[in-house]
Structure formats: C-alpha cells, structure tokens
Design an enzyme around this catalytic site. Structure first.
Site, PDB file in Angstrom:
ATOM      1  N   GLU A 119     -39.009  -4.666 -24.731  1.00 48.14           N
ATOM      2  CA  GLU A 119     -37.795  -4.734 -25.558  1.00 48.14           C
ATOM      3  C   GLU A 119     -37.455  -6.183 -25.851  1.00 48.14           C
ATOM      4  O   GLU A 119     -37.351  -7.005 -24.943  1.00 48.14           O
ATOM      5  CB  GLU A 119     -36.631  -4.056 -24.828  1.00 48.14           C
ATOM      6  CG  GLU A 119     -35.251  -4.296 -25.407  1.00 48.14           C
ATOM      7  CD  GLU A 119     -35.117  -3.823 -26.839  1.00 48.14           C
ATOM      8  OE1 GLU A 119     -34.706  -4.648 -27.692  1.00 48.14           O
ATOM      9  OE2 GLU A 119     -35.422  -2.648 -27.099  1.00 48.14           O
ATOM     10  N   SER A 176     -29.604   2.500 -30.640  1.00 46.61           N
ATOM     11  CA  SER A 176     -29.282   3.819 -30.082  1.00 46.61           C
ATOM     12  C   SER A 176     -28.050   3.785 -29.200  1.00 46.61           C
ATOM     13  O   SER A 176     -27.239   4.715 -29.205  1.00 46.61           O
ATOM     14  CB  SER A 176     -30.479   4.340 -29.287  1.00 46.61           C
ATOM     15  OG  SER A 176     -31.622   4.465 -30.111  1.00 46.61           O
ATOM     16  N   GLY A 206     -23.491   6.701 -33.117  1.00 42.90           N
ATOM     17  CA  GLY A 206     -22.263   7.480 -33.099  1.00 42.90           C
ATOM     18  C   GLY A 206     -22.245   8.657 -32.150  1.00 42.90           C
ATOM     19  O   GLY A 206     -21.204   9.292 -31.970  1.00 42.90           O
ATOM     20  N   ARG A 260     -24.311  11.525 -47.024  1.00 43.93           N
ATOM     21  CA  ARG A 260     -23.823  10.142 -46.945  1.00 43.93           C
ATOM     22  C   ARG A 260     -24.076   9.326 -48.207  1.00 43.93           C
ATOM     23  O   ARG A 260     -23.229   8.505 -48.596  1.00 43.93           O
ATOM     24  CB  ARG A 260     -24.480   9.450 -45.743  1.00 43.93           C
ATOM     25  CG  ARG A 260     -23.959   9.969 -44.422  1.00 43.93           C
ATOM     26  CD  ARG A 260     -24.714   9.388 -43.259  1.00 43.93           C
ATOM     27  NE  ARG A 260     -24.094   9.779 -41.992  1.00 43.93           N
ATOM     28  CZ  ARG A 260     -24.568   9.443 -40.811  1.00 43.93           C
ATOM     29  NH1 ARG A 260     -25.672   8.710 -40.706  1.00 43.93           N
ATOM     30  NH2 ARG A 260     -23.940   9.828 -39.706  1.00 43.93           N
TER      31      ARG A 260
END
Length: 507
Positions: free
Chosen positions: A82, A91, A95, A338
């Site tokens: 990472e 992530s 939401g 959206r």
C-alpha cells in the site's frame, strides 16, 4: 510533441510493442509505453530479489483486502503493498453502502420492502451503465454479492443497520448500510479476515513497476520505491492489482474526458492516481472505458468531501426526500442515477442545490446522532416549518412550500407528472416537522474504466491473450459498470471480484 503524462494511448503501444519485445530478450523488462511518457525509460529485470511472497496484492481497499484474504486461506504467503501511510484507500472513507438483493438477516422481508432478485439487480446495473457493461461480469457481481456480504458478517464481524434503501437507478430496496455508516465498517471486517489468515501489510510502499520480460512471459513481481530506495518483490504465484482508480489525477482525467475539468472537487483520498494503469499498459495490458468518470451529485459543495451527511441525499429519495434548486424548485427525478442528477444540478446554473427531508425519514436512512452531529458542523439545516427552512436556505418561502405541497400530492396520487419519479408506498410526505435541508454539488467520485479482465479476473493484453500471473479487481478494472456506476455497487464489485482474484491467484 507534448509530454503525454499517462503515456497509455493504444497507438503508442502498438507502435513501440515490437521494439520493446525485441529488447526484452536481452535482459530488459517489457515496456510498451509511448517513448514520450514519463515511464518510457528502459528498465533492467532484477538480478536478485529483496523479498519473495507467493502472492503480492497492490492496494489495501475493499478489493485488495478481499483478494489477500482469499489467497491466504490455503496457507500461502501473501502481502498487501500500500503506497499510503494508512490502510484502506478510498474504501475506508466510502459511504458504506452495499447493494445485495438479499442477506442472511432477510432485511427486505422483515421490513416489508417488496420483491427483488439477483436478475433484477443485474438488469438495473446493465441499464444503469447504458449497456456498456459486460453482462457476464455483471452477473458474477449480482449473483455473488449476497455471499460476499454474508462472508463479511460471518468471518469478519461486519454489522449491518436494520434499514434498506432504494437508491438512484435501482428498482428495488437493496442498498445495505453498515452500522458505522462509512466504508470503514467493511474494511475493518475484511482486515480482520485477512490478518486472521496471515496476510502481511507493507504501508508507505508505492509500487513503481510491474516486472515482466516479454509478451510470452508471466508477471514475476513488482518494484517498490520508498523515498528513492528501490526494492524488488518476487511473486511466486501471482500479482493482483487492486490499486483503485484515478479520480485525483487531473491530467489523466482530462486526457480521457476533457469535460472533467480540474475545477471539479473530488471525493477521493490523495492516493487515487493512475500510475498502476500505466505500469499495466507497459507490460501489454488492455484498458477500456477510461473516459467514463463519475460525478457524485451530493458532495459538500465547497470541499467536495464525502462525509456522513453527504450520504443522506443518496439514501433518502426512496423514502420521499426531494432535491431542489436555489429557488426552491424541483429539477430532476430524485431517484435517477448519479450521472443524470449531476447533469441536472449543473444545468440549473445555480450552485448549490439542496435535498429536503423531514424527521420521520431519519431512522429509515440513518441515525438521529448522525444528523445531530451534522447540525453541529453546519452541514444540515433544521427548521420547524418548511417556510422557516426556506428562509434559512435563502429561498422564497412560498416557492419551497409550494414545491413540497405539490410533491406531497404526487405521493398521495402515486404519480409524478413533472419528472416521472417512480412512487412507492414507502415514501413519506414532507408534512410533519421538524424539516431539514442539506447543500450538495457534484464532485469527481469514481472512474469506471481500467484494465480489461475475464471472468477469472485475469488481465487481458492488447492482443486478446491472458497475461500470466496478473489479476485485477475493484476500481482498477473496466468493463463492469459501463458509462455510469449505480451507487452501492462499488463495494460488492470490489469484494466479489477480489475474492475471485484471490482464489484464482492461489491456484
């Protein structure tokens, strides 16, 4: 000739492909990027390796965590690499919405929210992307989203709220929410599974290259670059790309979709840049749908942040929430997808727009504590009457009151002649207070394009062949969502295909 930062035009790849393949036989790594790109320099294959693992996963979001967990189940050595100092990527600030036609709690049935099926979810997803998505990949997503959700509950301790929302572009109530109300609820569950199975993490470790000798050879590892120190990690079995999209790479965005101008805010964390796509292209990977870039219509207007209040306008339309412009007039079918809502907002010519709801809707889409916290931060505005709310939002009271009254009438008659919103008996008239408003405006949110994969999540090259030992999942892939991703499909996409990638990489 201008400097092409991304360097991943198909023409450039084909023009330089034969030459790069020829020099690869002499000990140089494969590199098909345009000679005018930043990454075009010749690179020598490693003579030795600093560390060796069975499977290397690039990225620690939903897809990377799921892939690593499944790859490690059989006892293989698996590492997640990472580039950011903290795990989770986009992530962890997601939401927290997950689409699945069913779940082990049987929420839809217990809440009496009608019928749904994997096939209907597939149909909505295909239609929501204007049929650009691959039907076979979409079927994998919708057929396996429930198993993936239950896996996180059973193995990772994921906890779900006892609510279910019908969100934009969906024809059923299928959008689940974790108790945390943000993506962290899912990443923590996935991290627990991965760590329990022995997955290791290397944070603050950007990948700077994918190692492959030629188009006939497999991917053999990665190069990392930590503050200028290069290290090479060997993969005995496979490398899995789960590195996410490129919403924060303004140059790359503009190159593939000039309408996504730099002035747009972005909901993503700073690491959402597109270098891994360039590295994949360098070793022959095909990309697709890179021009399909999504705006999130409900972001905080000034910063573009996707905070907890910014998810309420996404959850609420299925229970009667409405969107209005600065004058207090409706301007769109509130249950549209959206991209449609974002365009409608922009076409009002007035920033921002607002979502309007009342107290009765809160427990159906969130919690009173979240709303109280949002009020303290100034994100929500509260009033005892619609007219008072209008004044606080800078609207004419009679206009907003008239809009609300008309919409209440449409709910009672079961028909929206103005915008064609599908009315259900779960929608609540905005009649009893208190009343709430929240400002919103589109921000860059998700990139639907990426590397091409097959049903096994193997990466496909520009000649139509599988690149051996290279898999991809999550937002780094293209071909699933089409021109527009339906909200709530990102987490199941990442987890379902992450699990598939991990299992196949371990074989």
């Amino acid at each position: 000739m201008r400097n092409n930062k991304s360097g991943i035009t198909r023409r450039g790849l084909l023009q330089t492909g034969m030459a790069a393949a020829t020099v690869a036989a002499g000990g140089l790594a494969m590199n098909l990027l345009s000679p005018f790109s930043a990454e075009a320099a010749s690179k020598t294959l490693p003579a030795k390796w600093d560390k060796t693992f069975d499977v290397i996963v690039i990225g620690s979001g939903f897809a990377g965590l799921a892939a690593a967990a499944e790859a490690a189940e059989s006892g293989l050595s698996v590492v997640i690499v990472e580039k950011m100092p903290l795990y989770g990527g986009n992530s962890i600030i997601n939401g927290g919405e997950y689409n699945s036609w069913t779940d082990k709690l049987k929420l839809r049935q217990s809440l009496n929210l009608g019928d749904d099926s994997a096939e209907l979810h597939k149909s909505d997803t295909l239609k929501g992307g204007d049929f650009y998505g691959d039907p076979e990949l979409i079927e994998l997503l919708t057929d396996n989203s429930s198993d993936a959700l239950n896996w996180m509950v059973d193995e990772g301790g994921l906890k779900l709220r006892h609510i279910l929302n019908r969100t934009g572009g969906h024809s059923a109530y299928r959008t689940h929410t974790c108790v945390e109300g943000v993506g962290r609820g899912y990443t923590e569950a996935l991290k627990r599974i991965a760590e329990k199975r022995g997955v290791k993490f290397m944070l603050n470790t950007p990948v700077s290259w994918l190692w492959r000798a030629s188009e006939e050879k497999p991917v053999i590892g990665v190069e990392t670059d930590v503050r200028g120190r290069k290290r090479n990690l060997k993969a005995n079995k496979a490398v899995i790309m789960a590195s996410g999209g490129f919403s924060q790479d303004k140059v790359m965005r503009m190159e593939f979709n000039p309408s996504i101008v730099p002035e747009y805010n972005c909901t993503n964390q700073p690491g959402a840049t597109g270098e891994m796509l360039r590295y994949a292209q360098a070793i022959g990977a095909e990309t697709m749908h890179l021009a399909f870039i999504q705006l999130y219509p409900y972001a905080e207007p000034e910063t573009g942040i996707l905070d907890s209040p910014a998810v309420y306008p996404f959850r609420g339309p299925g229970y009667g929430m409405i969107a209005v412009d600065k004058n207090g007039n409706r301007f769109v079918n509130d249950l549209e997808r959206r991209d449609v809502v974002s365009r409608a907002e922009i076409n009002t010519g007035m920033k921002p727009t607002y979502s309007i709801f009342n107290e009765a809707m809160i427990p159906l889409m969130g919690t009173k504590d979240e709303v109280e916290a949002g009020l303290k931060k100034g994100r929500f505005v509260k009033a005892d009457s619609v007219e008072e709310l209008a004044q606080k939002l800078g609207m004419k009271p009679d206009v907003l009151a008239g809009t609300v009254k008309k919409h209440n009438k449409y709910l009672r008659q079961g028909n929206d002649p103005d915008f064609g919103k599908p009315i259900t008996d779960k929608m609540i008239p905005i009649e009893k207070g208190p009343f709430y408003g929240i400002a919103q405006w589109p921000a860059v949110h998700h990139t639907m394009g990426g590397v091409r994969i097959n049903k096994q999540t193997q990466v496909i090259d520009i000649w139509g062949n599988v690149i051996p030992n290279l898999y991809a999942c999550g937002e780094s892939t293209g071909g699933i969502h089409g021109i527009n991703r339906l909200g709530g499909n990102a987490i199941p996409d990442a987890v379902v295909f992450g699990r598939i990638a991990g299992r196949n990489a371990a074989k």
